[in-house]
Design an enzyme around this catalytic site. Structure first.
Site, PDB file in Angstrom:
ATOM      1  N   GLY A 194      -3.378 -11.417  -4.902  1.00 39.79           N
ATOM      2  CA  GLY A 194      -1.935 -11.287  -5.054  1.00 39.79           C
ATOM      3  C   GLY A 194      -1.323 -10.681  -3.807  1.00 39.79           C
ATOM      4  O   GLY A 194      -2.024 -10.028  -3.023  1.00 39.79           O
TER       5      GLY A 194
ATOM      6  N   GLN B 170       4.953  -6.169   0.966  1.00 39.99           N
ATOM      7  CA  GLN B 170       3.731  -6.082   1.789  1.00 39.99           C
ATOM      8  C   GLN B 170       3.841  -6.889   3.072  1.00 39.99           C
ATOM      9  O   GLN B 170       3.061  -6.668   3.998  1.00 39.99           O
ATOM     10  CB  GLN B 170       2.516  -6.575   0.993  1.00 39.99           C
ATOM     11  CG  GLN B 170       2.122  -5.653  -0.146  1.00 39.99           C
ATOM     12  CD  GLN B 170       0.873  -6.173  -0.824  1.00 39.99           C
ATOM     13  OE1 GLN B 170       0.958  -7.032  -1.697  1.00 39.99           O
ATOM     14  NE2 GLN B 170      -0.280  -5.685  -0.417  1.00 39.99           N
TER      15      GLN B 170
ATOM     16  N   CYS C 129      -6.395  -3.734  -2.593  1.00 37.39           N
ATOM     17  CA  CYS C 129      -5.027  -4.066  -2.175  1.00 37.39           C
ATOM     18  C   CYS C 129      -5.075  -4.454  -0.706  1.00 37.39           C
ATOM     19  O   CYS C 129      -5.719  -3.756   0.088  1.00 37.39           O
ATOM     20  CB  CYS C 129      -4.127  -2.849  -2.382  1.00 37.39           C
ATOM     21  SG  CYS C 129      -2.411  -3.123  -1.896  1.00 37.39           S
ATOM     22  N   LEU C 130      -4.396  -5.544  -0.347  1.00 36.39           N
ATOM     23  CA  LEU C 130      -4.399  -5.989   1.051  1.00 36.39           C
ATOM     24  C   LEU C 130      -3.725  -4.964   1.965  1.00 36.39           C
ATOM     25  O   LEU C 130      -3.933  -4.986   3.174  1.00 36.39           O
ATOM     26  CB  LEU C 130      -3.719  -7.361   1.179  1.00 36.39           C
ATOM     27  CG  LEU C 130      -4.446  -8.510   0.472  1.00 36.39           C
ATOM     28  CD1 LEU C 130      -3.642  -9.803   0.584  1.00 36.39           C
ATOM     29  CD2 LEU C 130      -5.853  -8.709   1.042  1.00 36.39           C
TER      30      LEU C 130
ATOM     31  N   HIS D 195      -0.218  -4.770 -10.841  1.00 35.05           N
ATOM     32  CA  HIS D 195      -0.407  -4.266  -9.474  1.00 35.05           C
ATOM     33  C   HIS D 195       0.700  -4.786  -8.545  1.00 35.05           C
ATOM     34  O   HIS D 195       1.306  -4.018  -7.796  1.00 35.05           O
ATOM     35  CB  HIS D 195      -1.797  -4.696  -8.977  1.00 35.05           C
ATOM     36  CG  HIS D 195      -2.100  -4.328  -7.557  1.00 35.05           C
ATOM     37  ND1 HIS D 195      -3.107  -3.455  -7.218  1.00 35.05           N
ATOM     38  CD2 HIS D 195      -1.535  -4.716  -6.384  1.00 35.05           C
ATOM     39  CE1 HIS D 195      -3.134  -3.311  -5.894  1.00 35.05           C
ATOM     40  NE2 HIS D 195      -2.192  -4.074  -5.369  1.00 35.05           N
ATOM     41  N   GLU D 196       0.961  -6.107  -8.623  1.00 39.96           N
ATOM     42  CA  GLU D 196       1.979  -6.702  -7.737  1.00 39.96           C
ATOM     43  C   GLU D 196       3.377  -6.218  -8.114  1.00 39.96           C
ATOM     44  O   GLU D 196       4.204  -5.950  -7.239  1.00 39.96           O
ATOM     45  CB  GLU D 196       1.915  -8.231  -7.780  1.00 39.96           C
ATOM     46  CG  GLU D 196       0.584  -8.824  -7.316  1.00 39.96           C
ATOM     47  CD  GLU D 196       0.069  -8.246  -6.016  1.00 39.96           C
ATOM     48  OE1 GLU D 196       0.875  -7.942  -5.113  1.00 39.96           O
ATOM     49  OE2 GLU D 196      -1.156  -8.069  -5.890  1.00 39.96           O
TER      50      GLU D 196
ATOM     51  N   HIS E 296       4.266  -2.939  -6.603  1.00 43.56           N
ATOM     52  CA  HIS E 296       4.692  -2.986  -5.194  1.00 43.56           C
ATOM     53  C   HIS E 296       6.216  -3.095  -5.085  1.00 43.56           C
ATOM     54  O   HIS E 296       6.808  -2.617  -4.118  1.00 43.56           O
ATOM     55  CB  HIS E 296       4.057  -4.187  -4.482  1.00 43.56           C
ATOM     56  CG  HIS E 296       2.667  -3.939  -3.974  1.00 43.56           C
ATOM     57  ND1 HIS E 296       2.373  -2.975  -3.031  1.00 43.56           N
ATOM     58  CD2 HIS E 296       1.492  -4.550  -4.251  1.00 43.56           C
ATOM     59  CE1 HIS E 296       1.070  -3.000  -2.765  1.00 43.56           C
ATOM     60  NE2 HIS E 296       0.505  -3.948  -3.499  1.00 43.56           N
TER      61      HIS E 296
END
Ligand code: NI
Length: 186
Positions: free
Chosen positions: A47, A52, A102-103, A144-145, A148
């Protein structure tokens, strides 16, 4: 299409509340979504949220690979999806620890408590409102997304910091524990 630069933890764009997307069908939103999907695939993520990639708008992309789902029937696999101006509603009751990465926090993983089951909805690029009730990995990625978009990173959700580490070390430790179990079973 283009691969976008991913903000890492510490960058202020990851801590602010993102703004609603005025028009989900706008061509620049479609282009951003396509670039985000390409960036997610290039980075090997499940994701990616717009903040991000330094765009403070309420949208994210994700995918639920059949190899990642838990086997619970409500943990539904899904190909590349775009969710704009989402609403996420946890379904009360079951909260479980799930491993997340997480990226924006490269190399690390942690066990994060999340409601197991959620309802969510959001607009697609055609302006249609879509929703689903899901659980497990699918529900974890969406939460999670979504976080953000409100400036929340997974460490802010953690309760047990002993279950936080570098992916490589955690994999090594899991392998060692598995070998020990095999040895003990002989
Ligand atoms: Ni993330």
């Amino acid at each position: 299409m283009a691969i976008l630069k991913i903000a890492r933890m510490g960058h202020p764009v990851l801590l602010r509340r993102a703004d609603p997307v005025p028009d989900p069908t706008a061509p620049e939103i479609r282009k951003l979504a396509m670039d985000m999907l390409e960036t997610m695939e290039d980075a090997g993520g499940a994701g990616l949220a717009a903040p991000q990639v330094h765009v403070p708008l309420r949208m994210f992309v994700f995918r639920v690979s059949p190899s990642r789902v838990t086997g619970d029937p409500c943990d539904v696999p899904l190909g590349n999806a775009v969710v704009i101006n989402p609403v996420v509603e946890p379904i009360e009751g079951d909260v479980r620890l799930r491993w997340e990465g997480c990226l924006s926090i490269p190399g690390l993983r942690a066990a994060v408590p999340r409601p197991w089951r959620i309802r969510y909805q959001g607009y697609d690029l055609e302006g249609n409102l879509r929703g689903d009730e899901v659980c497990g990995f699918h529900a974890g990625v969406v939460q999670h997304e979504y976080d953000h978009l409100d400036g929340i990173l997974y460490p802010m959700r953690m309760t047990d910091f002993t279950q936080f580490g570098f992916s490589e070390e955690l994999a090594r430790a899991a392998e060692a524990a598995e070998a020990e179990r095999r040895e003990a079973g002989r």
